[in-house]
Each structure stands twice: as structure tokens, then as C-alpha cells.
Design a protein around this motif. Structure first.
Motif: not given
Lengths: 288, 304
Positions: A84, A87, A101, A108, B237, B275, B277-278, B281-282, B285
Motif C-alpha cells: 500500500l 502504491r 485495510a 479478522v 467499495l 479477509g 475486504f483486505i 482493498v488490494f 481499489p
């Protein structure tokens, strides 16, 4: 009165310790970590397990939990944050990305803790003996929590203010874009700051577990309070975090003692609001 | 004219659906419409301004709790109006305090807002009224709730369409791109953000108020469940918060996934969702829709 003062200092010392971790992560590594409080709670549960299953005193479990917190945060930074950081075009984009994130990470961690420990209130009894200080009666576990917070926090402030390594950290905090010009590896420094922040979160968790009950879901409140302390103290400022943490702890304790324990969070928010309106750059921050 | 007729047809079909579906199907459609509205309303503010609001459930809960408190003393439509007004005033207070500062203050404030409201309501109920937990007895069936939500969703989308054609949209996009530049170009940044945040929060409050009768028993821990904020954010998102249809595109698969996960892995769904969601984001985006657009453009480019 004096008793409340001591209890307020204990709570404030813990907040300061935890908030110093967050200010390292946010001020230096520029990661707004919303899962910070859940790292704290995870460490509190670790201390609880080590105490109840192995009979390990929380002071000894610090030797296990704190390095674990360091390693965990180091891994998180390398795995999730570093891509991140690479980026993001500017610090605002990084802020949004890291918020998102770590918001995912929060769920989690919370989910894992929920599976392992369930949703009940947890606590254990350690050094629960009354001590008399100048007429005020305080539990020994609270007193040792305060001493622990002071020692860990003091050591960190000395490291940052007196060593070359600390100078690098502060340089990145002041300007991440100019730090490379004087030969500082920003990513490496950020990762170190993020990992040390995680270690402080873990130590805060162990300290909290010594005298407070906690649940899997109380992480959010710790993140919130740590964030408020960081903003009150000024982003990236350790003395600021220290002072603001103590203020918050004292206010909460006095509100709980003299007004109503149910209104502590509301009082925290009120301080935050007043601060946002009067001094948005923080007590120790420079006006921008 | 064609998209208009098509829209009417879809709305008609959706409104007719609960008459043929069984209870489970109607419930599913109701939940989906609720989340689609939440995500669309969330993206109305957070999409163009890029201010991440984590306070969805604070407003949702305010709406639901208002209905729980007032449903026996006031007629139902009036309860909805009161709920909307409370949501509006809370959002104005929060917005006025935080929106003129850097975005991060807003995020932090919104992050803890739900917890603050929950604890304050709990404190008030325990100390002042002496009742924690209330029952809602309203003569509303699932399909009635669903129709109201559908109407609210259509209204939200219409506002979205109208906004995209108005000057305020340009102002918002400018704010999202570069706040300083927007200010210099003569945009009243704070007022624009505040108006939009209040509008979005009021719609979210209404969703909570309308859905409240689905629970017959309401207490603060139920209506202020942070998972609602989280899901709304993930949905918007995934689909793309900058696009009108993005949140709905994200809401459909994620809602169904969430239903399936909570039925089959009730203890693990928050791990799995976190998980996912992460990953979002990657990997996407800017959302699926924007991703599809760039893919489409690339293909066009290759064809030429």
C-alpha cells in the motif's frame, strides 16, 4: 480523592503507553491502524492464557508477548502495508488505504479471538493485594501496571530522543519525502516504527489484563481512546501522547467516581470535541 | 425514454416479487434491499468526497431505536419523520465539528460514534427510564417493510441521478480530487460536505427505522452492531463508491455471501469477511465497475 488520583494515573499511564505505540505507527510509519486496539486485546488474552494455563506471571509473560507483538506487526507491515505504501501516490491516499485495510484486519483479529475465547468478559486475579500509599488504598496490580507503563514509556522516549536510531525515526516523522535525501531508508524505518508500535500495543495489553476485565470486542474502544490521545498530543509526538494519555485517564477516573461510570466514553468524546474545536493540531503539535 | 421505462419495469417486478415469493425469499430480498440502500446512501457522501465514514451503524441504530421508543406513542409515519429528524441533527453536529478539519478527524470520530451512541443510550435507559430492551409491536409484515425499503432505495437512486447532473456534483468531485484547489475555485467546501453527509446520514437513519419492526425485540447491542457499518463499507467499495450503481453491484454478491456464511460458518464469518475486504482493498481499489471499464477500454484499444 487521592485514591482516585492514583487510579487515574494508572489508567492514564496505560493509555499513554498504548497511545505511544499508535503515535509511532501513525506519526512515523504513516499507517492509520484501526486494528490497533485489537492487537492490545489479543495481547491481553495471551497474558490471560499464559497466566491461567501455565501460571506465568504477567511480568514474565511480557517477555513472550511483547516480542510476539513486534513480530506480528512486522509481518503485517511487510505483507499488507508495504504494497500500500508503494502504491499510494501521496500520504492522503495512503491514509485512506491503510484505514480500509486495517479496518478489515480488525474484523479478522476480532473473529479469531471470538472463535478462540468466546464473547465473555475475561479477567484474572494477580497481585490483588491492597497497598497503602499515604493513606490511599490501591491494589498492588494497579501500582505495578503504573510502574511498568512508566518504565516502558520512559525507555522509549530516551531511545527516540537520545540515540541515532531515534533521530532517524524522528526525521521520517517530520518529512518522509526528504528523509531519503540524507540517506535514510524510509520503508525500513517505517517498518521498524510500525513493529515497535505493535510491541507497545502488546505490552499495553498485558498491563491492561493485570487490572481490568476485557472482552473480545473491547478493542474498538482502545483504538478510539488511543487515537484521541494521539490527536490530543499531536501526531507523532511522544511527550504529547504521554501528557494526553494521563489527562484522559484522570478525567475518566474522576467522571466515573463523581458523575457516573456509564458516561466515561461520553466524557472522552467531549474532550475530543472541545479539542477539535479549539486546537485541531494537538496540545504539542505545531499549528499547520 | 427507454431507460426510464426499463427502470419502471424493474421496479414493478421487484415490488411484485414478495407476492409470489415465500417468507424466506421475501426476507432475503428485504435484507438485500436494506443493504443496497445503506451502501448507496453511504457512497453518496463517501464516494465523491473520499471521506471514509465508519458511522453507518450509529445512524442505523438511532433510526431503529427511535422506532422502538416511540412506536406505541406516535402514529408510524410520524415516528419515521422524528427518526429522520434525529438522524439529521446528529449528523449536523458531527459534521460541523469534524468536516472542516482534515479527513482523518472525521474518520476517527465516525469510528467511535456508534460505540458512543450505544453507551449513551444504554446509560440513559438504565438510569433514566429503567428499561434496557424494548418490544416493537407494529402491524407490519415483511413485505410491507420491503416495499418501504424499495421506495427508499428508488428515492436514493433518483437523488443520486439528479445530483450527478447538478453543479453540486462537480463541486463534490473537485473536493474529492483536491480540497485546496476546490476551495480556491470558489467551492464552499465545508457546506457542500456537510449537506451531503447530512443527507446520506438521514437516509441511513431511515433504513434503520424502517427495518426496526423486523426485530420484535430491540436493545442497544442488537441495533448498534458494528458488522452493519463494516458490511455497508465493503459492499460500496467492492462495487465502486464513485459510481451510482456501484454499491448495488457490490451489495448483491456480498449480501448473499454473508447470508451463506452466517448460516454455514456462524463463528468464522467475520474472519472470512475481513479477509475478503483486505483482498478488495488490494485487488479492486476503485471497485468492480471501474475495473470493468478499464478492461473494456483496454480491449477497445487493442481492437483498433
Amino acid at each position: 480523592m487521592f485514591e482516585h488520583l492514583i487510579n487515574g494515573l494508572v489508567l492514564g499511564g496505560t493509555y499513554a503507553l498504548v497511545a505511544m505505540g499508535l503515535t509511532l505507527q501513525y506519526g512515523i510509519a504513516r499507517i492509520m491502524n484501526l486494528s490497533f486496539g485489537d492487537t492490545v486485546i489479543a495481547a491481553a488474552f495471551a497474558a490471560y492464557v499464559l497466566f491461567t494455563a501455565l501460571g506465568l506471571s504477567p511480568l514474565l509473560s511480557l517477555l513472550i508477548v511483547v516480542p510476539a507483538g513486534f513480530a506480528f506487526s512486522y509481518g503485517i507491515f511487510s505483507l499488507i502495508m508495504r504494497p500500500l505504501v508503494r502504491r499510494s501516490a501521496n500520504s492522503e491516499a495512503l491514509e485512506v488505504d491503510s484505514i480500509l485495510a486495517t479496518f478489515g484486519l480488525l474484523f479478522v483479529i476480532q473473529g479469531v479471538l471470538l472463535v478462540l475465547f468466546g464473547g465473555n468478559f475475561t479477567s484474572y486475579s494477580y497481585l490483588n493485594v491492597p497497598v497503602d500509599i499515604l493513606g490511599a488504598v490501591v491494589a498492588l496490580n494497579r501500582l505495578s501496571a503504573l510502574i511498568l507503563a512508566a518504565v516502558l514509556g520512559g525507555a522509549l522516549v530516551l531511545l527516540l530522543m537520545r540515540t541515532r536510531w531515534g533521530l532517524r525515526m524522528r526525521a521520517v516523522a517530520i518529512s518522509a519525502s526528504s528523509a531519503p535525501l540524507v540517506g535514510i531508508n524510509v520503508i525500513q524505518t517505517s517498518r521498524m516504527a510500525f513493529a515497535i508500535g505493535g510491541a507497545l500495543a502488546a505490552s499495553g495489553g498485558v498491563v491492561i489484563s493485570m487490572y481490568q476485565t476485557f472482552t473480545v470486542t473491547s478493542g474498538v474502544v482502545f483504538t478510539m481512546k488511543a487515537l484521541i490521545v494521539v490527536i490530543m498530543g499531536g501526531k507523532g509526538s511522544l511527550p504529547g501522547a504521554l501528557a494526553a494519555g494521563l489527562i484522559l485517564g484522570l478525567v475518566e477516573t474522576f467522571v466515573a467516581a463523581y458523575i457516573d461510570p456509564g458516561l466515561t466514553l461520553a466524557s472522552t468524546y467531549l474532550i475530543f470535541l472541545a479539542l477539535l474545536l479549539l486546537r485541531p493540531s494537538g496540545l504539542f503539535g505545531k499549528a499547520s | 425514454m427507454k431507460p426510464f421505462l426499463f427502470g419502471l419495469l424493474v421496479i414493478g417486478l421487484l415490488a411484485w416479487a414478495p407476492l409470489v415469493l415465500n417468507d424466506y425469499g421475501t426476507g432475503l430480498l428485504l435484507g438485500l434491499t436494506g443493504y443496497a440502500t445503506l451502501a448507496t446512501a453511504w457512497a453518496m457522501f463517501s464516494g465523491p468526497t473520499r471521506y471514509v465514514s465508519l458511522a453507518t451503524v450509529a445512524f442505523f441504530g438511532i433510526g431503529a431505536y427511535t422506532v422502538a421508543v416511540l412506536s406505541e406513542t406516535l402514529p408510524y409515519p410520524l415516528v419515521l419523520v422524528v427518526a429522520a429528524l434525529i438522524g439529521l441533527s446528529v449528523s449536523l453536529v458531527v459534521g460541523l465539528a469534524t468536516l472542516r478539519l482534515a479527513g482523518v478527524y472525521f474518520v476517527i470520530f465516525s469510528f467511535g460514534l456508534a460505540e458512543l451512541v450505544r453507551q449513551t443510550v444504554t446509560w440513559y435507559e438504565v438510569n433514566v427510564t429503567g428499561t434496557l430492551g424494548r418490544y416493537i409491536f407494529l402491524p407490519l409484515e415483511a413485505r410491507h417493510i420491503y416495499w418501504q425499503l424499495l421506495a427508499l432505495l428508488v428515492l436514493t437512486l433518483l437523488i443520486g441521478i439528479y445530483m450527478r447532473k447538478s453543479r453540486i456534483w462537480l463541486a463534490l468531485v473537485a473536493v474529492g480530487d483536491d480540497e485546496v484547489a476546490a476551495r480556491h475555485a470558489g467551492v464552499d467546501v465545508t457546506r457542500t460536505k456537510l449537506a451531503l453527509f447530512a443527507l446520506s446520514a438521514t437516509i441511513i437513519t431511515l433504513v434503520g427505522a424502517i427495518q426496526a419492526p423486523r426485530w420484535t425485540y430491540v436493545e442497544p447491542t442488537i441495533v448498534f452492531n458494528p458488522t452493519i457499518s463494516f458490511l455497508t463499507l465493503v459492499m460500496a467499495l467492492l462495487g465502486g463508491a464513485g459510481k451510482l450503481w456501484g454499491p448495488i453491484v457490490g451489495a448483491i454478491p456480498l449480501f448473499l455471501l454473508f447470508e451463506w456464511l452466517s448460516a454455514n460458518f456462524p463463528n468464522h464469518y467475520s474472519i472470512i469477511l475481513g479477509g475478503i475486504f483486505i483482498l478488495i482493498v488490494f485487488a479492486v481499489p476503485n471497485g468492480i465497475l471501474a475495473r470493468l471499464e478499464t478492461l473494456g477500454q483496454r480491449r477497445k484499444g487493442e481492437a483498433q
